[in-house]
Design a protein around this motif. Structure first.
Motif, PDB file in Angstrom:
ATOM      1  N   TRP A 299       0.839  -1.207   0.000  1.00  0.00           N
ATOM      2  CA  TRP A 299       0.000   0.000   0.000  1.00  0.00           C
ATOM      3  C   TRP A 299       0.869   1.249   0.000  1.00  0.00           C
ATOM      4  CZ3 TRP A 299      -4.854   1.465  -0.863  1.00  0.00           C
ATOM      5  CH2 TRP A 299      -5.232   2.756  -0.481  1.00  0.00           C
ATOM      6  N   ASP A 300       1.936   1.264   0.799  1.00  0.00           N
ATOM      7  CA  ASP A 300       2.826   2.423   0.853  1.00  0.00           C
ATOM      8  C   ASP A 300       3.555   2.609  -0.472  1.00  0.00           C
ATOM      9  OD1 ASP A 300       2.314   3.097   3.633  1.00  0.00           O
ATOM     10  OD2 ASP A 300       3.426   1.273   4.132  1.00  0.00           O
ATOM     11  N   GLY A 301       3.964   1.506  -1.096  1.00  0.00           N
ATOM     12  CA  GLY A 301       4.586   1.613  -2.406  1.00  0.00           C
ATOM     13  C   GLY A 301       3.620   2.136  -3.448  1.00  0.00           C
ATOM     14  N   TYR A 302       2.368   1.695  -3.369  1.00  0.00           N
ATOM     15  CA  TYR A 302       1.305   2.179  -4.265  1.00  0.00           C
ATOM     16  C   TYR A 302       1.087   3.673  -4.074  1.00  0.00           C
ATOM     17  CZ  TYR A 302      -3.750   3.008  -5.266  1.00  0.00           C
ATOM     18  OH  TYR A 302      -4.963   3.513  -5.665  1.00  0.00           O
ATOM     19  N   ALA A 303       1.008   4.121  -2.830  1.00  0.00           N
ATOM     20  CA  ALA A 303       0.784   5.539  -2.547  1.00  0.00           C
ATOM     21  C   ALA A 303       1.922   6.395  -3.096  1.00  0.00           C
ATOM     22  CB  ALA A 303       0.642   5.756  -1.045  1.00  0.00           C
ATOM     23  N   ALA A 304       3.170   5.941  -2.923  1.00  0.00           N
ATOM     24  CA  ALA A 304       4.313   6.699  -3.424  1.00  0.00           C
ATOM     25  C   ALA A 304       4.311   6.757  -4.946  1.00  0.00           C
ATOM     26  CB  ALA A 304       5.614   6.076  -2.922  1.00  0.00           C
ATOM     27  N   THR A 305       3.899   5.668  -5.584  1.00  0.00           N
ATOM     28  CA  THR A 305       3.807   5.637  -7.045  1.00  0.00           C
ATOM     29  C   THR A 305       2.785   6.662  -7.538  1.00  0.00           C
ATOM     30  OG1 THR A 305       4.447   3.303  -7.150  1.00  0.00           O
ATOM     31  CG2 THR A 305       3.252   4.195  -9.046  1.00  0.00           C
ATOM     32  N   LEU A 306       1.638   6.753  -6.862  1.00  0.00           N
ATOM     33  CA  LEU A 306       0.613   7.718  -7.258  1.00  0.00           C
ATOM     34  C   LEU A 306       1.119   9.159  -7.122  1.00  0.00           C
ATOM     35  CD1 LEU A 306      -2.682   6.256  -5.740  1.00  0.00           C
ATOM     36  CD2 LEU A 306      -1.806   6.034  -8.057  1.00  0.00           C
TER      37      LEU A 306
END
Length: 334
Positions: A299-306
């Motif tokens: 989830w944290d990796g997803y948020a940073a990607t966004l």
């Protein structure tokens, strides 16, 4: 029980993690390595470790309990999906993946598996200074956080390694993640300002200033400069309702001579965050030994990607770009 680890990617950071896993930490052994450059993989493989022809071979091996991914970002998606399918805990260096679609695919696979297997390499969360700063914010003694200033300066970057977009789609993810973690909330919008370019950077868009608007309305001001010449300089300061709290300048020997009074500056990320890297792997090894993962999540990796995607849009539009997230799966709340 000793955790048997396979390392995918034996470039600079992969080699540093192999050193860490073989010479610094306990409860772990490197049993396999893989790299698209087989000669390099063979040259850095620890004694007794197998050199696998492909990442998929390493992931599927019965001699590997957990996987460390240090490969090129675009290859992460397939490697992460293979680790999840094999039920093997995986430590993945940033970026988690390089697109929103890839992040959603990895997240869906992990959710379907039923528990966390992925930890993302956002090492700042394991740095003692950042942890103390977060403790001050969470204690609430200074009131609500209103603004956070994050500074990310590199002395230089290898010629040809960085494209014009790299400060936003690669470097920014660290600042985005630490801001989310410190303030305990998600990013709602992103703006980018590009000042006069440094003559040291050539065609590189450097420096850049990124403004993150958090969901509460707090503002994060991120300065990214990757050619400042003088050293690796990481700073952070939060302004709250009744005071401020800032990261200290790292203690270093003070030299006094005919040139004045001065302290050394870290040369690169390895020197500045060496203890943080050690600690993040201690915690990963402990969790992976139980067949799971803690720390920064998919989830944290997803948020940073966004956030990185929004920053790339914002530099083109000149306006504020929204960050729209899917509903957070329950496995990422713990």
């Amino acid at each position: 029980m000793t955790l048997r680890v396979g390392v995918i990617g034996t470039g600079m950071i992969g080699q540093d993690h192999i050193r860490r896993l073989t010479k610094v930490l306990s409860g772990v052994t490197v049993t396999g390595v893989s790299d698209i450059d087989a000669t390099r993989a063979a040259s850095v493989a620890p004694a007794g470790a197998q050199v696998f022809a492909t990442a998929q071979d390493l992931i599927g091996s019965d001699s590997v309990d957990g996987v460390v991914i240090c490969s090129w970002g675009p290859s992460h998606e397939d490697q992460l999906l293979a680790c999840i399918a094999a039920g093997k805990p995986v430590f993945c260096e940033k970026p988690l993946v390089t697109s929103q679609a890839a992040a959603l695919k990895v997240m869906a696979a992990e959710v379907a598996f039923g528990r966390r297997l992925v930890q993302v390499g956002f090492m700042r969360r394991f740095d003692a200074d950042y942890r103390r700063l977060k403790a001050v914010i969470d204690a609430g003694t200074l009131g609500a956080p209103l603004m956070y200033k994050s500074v990310h300066r590199n002395a230089s970057v290898p010629e040809g390694l960085y494209t014009s977009e790299m400060p936003l789609n690669d470097t920014l993810v660290h600042d985005a993640d630490i801001s989310r973690w410190l303030l305990g909330e998600e990013v709602a919008g992103v703006e980018v300002r590009v000042p006069r370019r440094s003559s040291r950077g050539g065609d590189l868009r450097d420096p850049v200033v990124v403004l993150l608007t958090m969901r509460s309305g707090a503002i994060v001001d991120v300065e990214i400069s990757v050619n400042v010449a003088y050293g690796y300089d990481i700073r952070g300061e939060v302004s709250c309702e009744t005071g401020i709290a800032a990261l200290p300048n790292r203690p270093a020997t003070v030299i006094t001579d005919q040139f004045g009074i001065r302290q050394a500056i870290p040369e690169d990320w390895r020197e500045r965050f060496i203890e943080a890297y050690d600690q993040e792997f201690r915690e990963w090894i402990a969790a992976a030994g139980q067949g799971t993962a803690t720390g920064p999540s998919t989830w944290d990796g997803y948020a940073a990607t966004l956030v990185a995607d929004a920053a790339l849009r914002a530099v083109e539009t000149g306006g504020s770009e929204p960050v729209s997230m899917c509903e957070k799966p329950s496995i990422y709340f713990s």
